[in-house]
Motif scaffolding. Structure first.
Motif, PDB file in Angstrom:
ATOM      1  N   CYS A 186     -73.255   4.159  58.627  1.00 42.38           N
ATOM      2  CA  CYS A 186     -73.149   4.399  57.181  1.00 42.38           C
ATOM      3  C   CYS A 186     -74.453   5.042  56.696  1.00 42.38           C
ATOM      4  O   CYS A 186     -75.328   5.374  57.503  1.00 42.38           O
TER       5      CYS A 186
ATOM      6  N   GLU B 175     -76.942   3.709  55.205  1.00 42.21           N
ATOM      7  CA  GLU B 175     -78.082   2.844  55.562  1.00 42.21           C
ATOM      8  C   GLU B 175     -78.461   3.016  57.037  1.00 42.21           C
ATOM      9  O   GLU B 175     -79.614   2.849  57.399  1.00 42.21           O
ATOM     10  N   CYS B 176     -77.477   3.312  57.888  1.00 46.46           N
ATOM     11  CA  CYS B 176     -77.755   3.547  59.309  1.00 46.46           C
ATOM     12  C   CYS B 176     -78.442   4.909  59.475  1.00 46.46           C
ATOM     13  O   CYS B 176     -79.316   5.078  60.315  1.00 46.46           O
TER      14      CYS B 176
ATOM     15  N   CYS C 199     -78.300  -2.927  60.511  1.00 39.16           N
ATOM     16  CA  CYS C 199     -77.894  -2.358  59.216  1.00 39.16           C
ATOM     17  C   CYS C 199     -77.676  -3.504  58.228  1.00 39.16           C
ATOM     18  O   CYS C 199     -76.932  -4.439  58.516  1.00 39.16           O
TER      19      CYS C 199
HETATM   20 ZN    ZN Z   1     -74.883   0.976  58.205  1.00 41.04          ZN
END
Ligand code: ZN
Length: 239
Positions: A160, A162-163, A233
Motif C-alpha cells: 500500500c 505506507e509500504c 506496515c
Molecule cells: Zn502497507
C-alpha cells in the motif's frame, strides 16, 4: 446510428462484454484538479456508468495550464459544477454525482467499484490509503510533480502507500506546489490511472496490484517496479 464506442469495442480485451461491465460500474474520483480532470474526462468519454466526484475548490487561473476541460470562463467558479457541466456535455449517458466537501472517510462506501485518488495532498493520500485498506476498497494511487508521475493499483493483499513511502518520509517527497508541474505529465499520469481503471472494470482478474509505474516525460523513462508489502506496515500491524 453509429455506436459512439465503436473503436474501443474493437479492442479485443474490451469488446461488448467488457464495455457492458464498464457501463455497470460506479467509480469515486477524489479531487478534480490536474489528475482528476484527465481521469474523469477519459472515464466519462469511454462510457463509465456512474461517476462521483469529490472536491471543494474553485477554479483558479493557475489551474488552466494542466487541468483539462476547465476554460477561462470557469475561473472563480466552483470546480465540481464546472467539471460536471463539461463532462455531461461530453457524454450525456453517464450519471455524474458531485460531493462538494473535503475528503473524509464517510464519503467512502461499498457502493463504489473503485476509488481513484487524484488529490495533490499527501496527508489526505495517506488517509485515503488507510480508509480504503480498512474498508476493503481497491484504490488507484497517483501523483505527479515536476516531470515525474507515479501510479499504483492497491488492494488488501498488495503493498500500500505506507509500504511504498513510509509516512515518516513524507517530507522528502517533492510536492508540485514547491517544484512545479509539467502540464504533460499530468495528462500521462491521469491517463495511466484511467487505463488501470478501464482494465480493472472490464476484467478485475487482469490487474497486477502493487506494481508501481514511474514515468518521466523529460528523460522519457517508463518503469514498472514490483513493490513488496512491508511486514511492519502500520496498516498490517493494526489488523
Ligand atoms: Zn502497507
Amino acid at each position: 446510428m453509429a455506436n459512439r464506442y465503436d473503436r474501443q469495442l474493437k479492442i479485443k480485451q474490451i469488446g461488448t462484454v467488457g464495455q457492458e461491465k464498464f457501463e455497470d460500474s460506479h467509480v469515486l474520483v477524489i479531487g478534480v484538479g490536474g489528475l482528476g480532470s484527465f481521469v474523469s474526462s477519459e472515464l466519462v468519454k469511454a462510457g463509465i456508468g456512474e461517476i462521483t466526484l469529490v472536491d471543494f475548490d474553485d477554479v483558479e487561473l493557475t489551474n488552466l495550464h494542466r487541468q483539462n476541460l476547465y476554460i477561462e470562463k470557469d475561473v472563480g467558479t466552483n470546480k465540481l459544477e464546472a467539471m460536471r457541466n463539461h463532462l455531461q456535455q461530453a457524454n450525456s449517458n453517464v450519471k455524474i454525482n458531485i460531493i462538494n466537501k473535503k475528503y473524509s472517510v464517510d464519503i467512502l462506501s461499498a457502493e463504489y467499484d473503485l476509488v481513484i485518488d487524484c488529490t495533490d495532498n499527501f496527508p489526505i493520500k495517506y488517509q485515503i490509503n488507510e480508509d480504503c485498506q480498512k474498508l476493503g476498497l481497491k484504490h488507484i494511487f497517483g501523483t505527479c510533480a515536476a516531470n515525474q508521475g507515479q501510479v499504483m493499483f492497491i488492494d488488501q493483499n498488495s503493498a500500500c502507500l505506507e509500504c511504498l513511502y513510509p509516512k515518516e518520509t513524507i517530507d522528502k517527497l517533492g510536492l508540485s506546489k514547491n517544484i512545479g508541474t509539467n502540464p504533460m505529465i499530468v495528462a500521462i499520469t491521469g491517463s495511466l490511472q484511467a487505463s488501470m481503471a478501464l482494465k480493472y472494470l472490464t476484467n478485475p482478474k487482469n490487474i497486477e496490484f502493487g506494481s508501481l509505474i514511474v514515468v518521466d516525460n523529460w528523460n522519457f523513462d517508463f518503469r514498472k517496479i514490483h513493490v513488496k508489502k512491508r511486514k511492519d506496515c502500520p496498516l498490517e500491524v493494526s489488523k
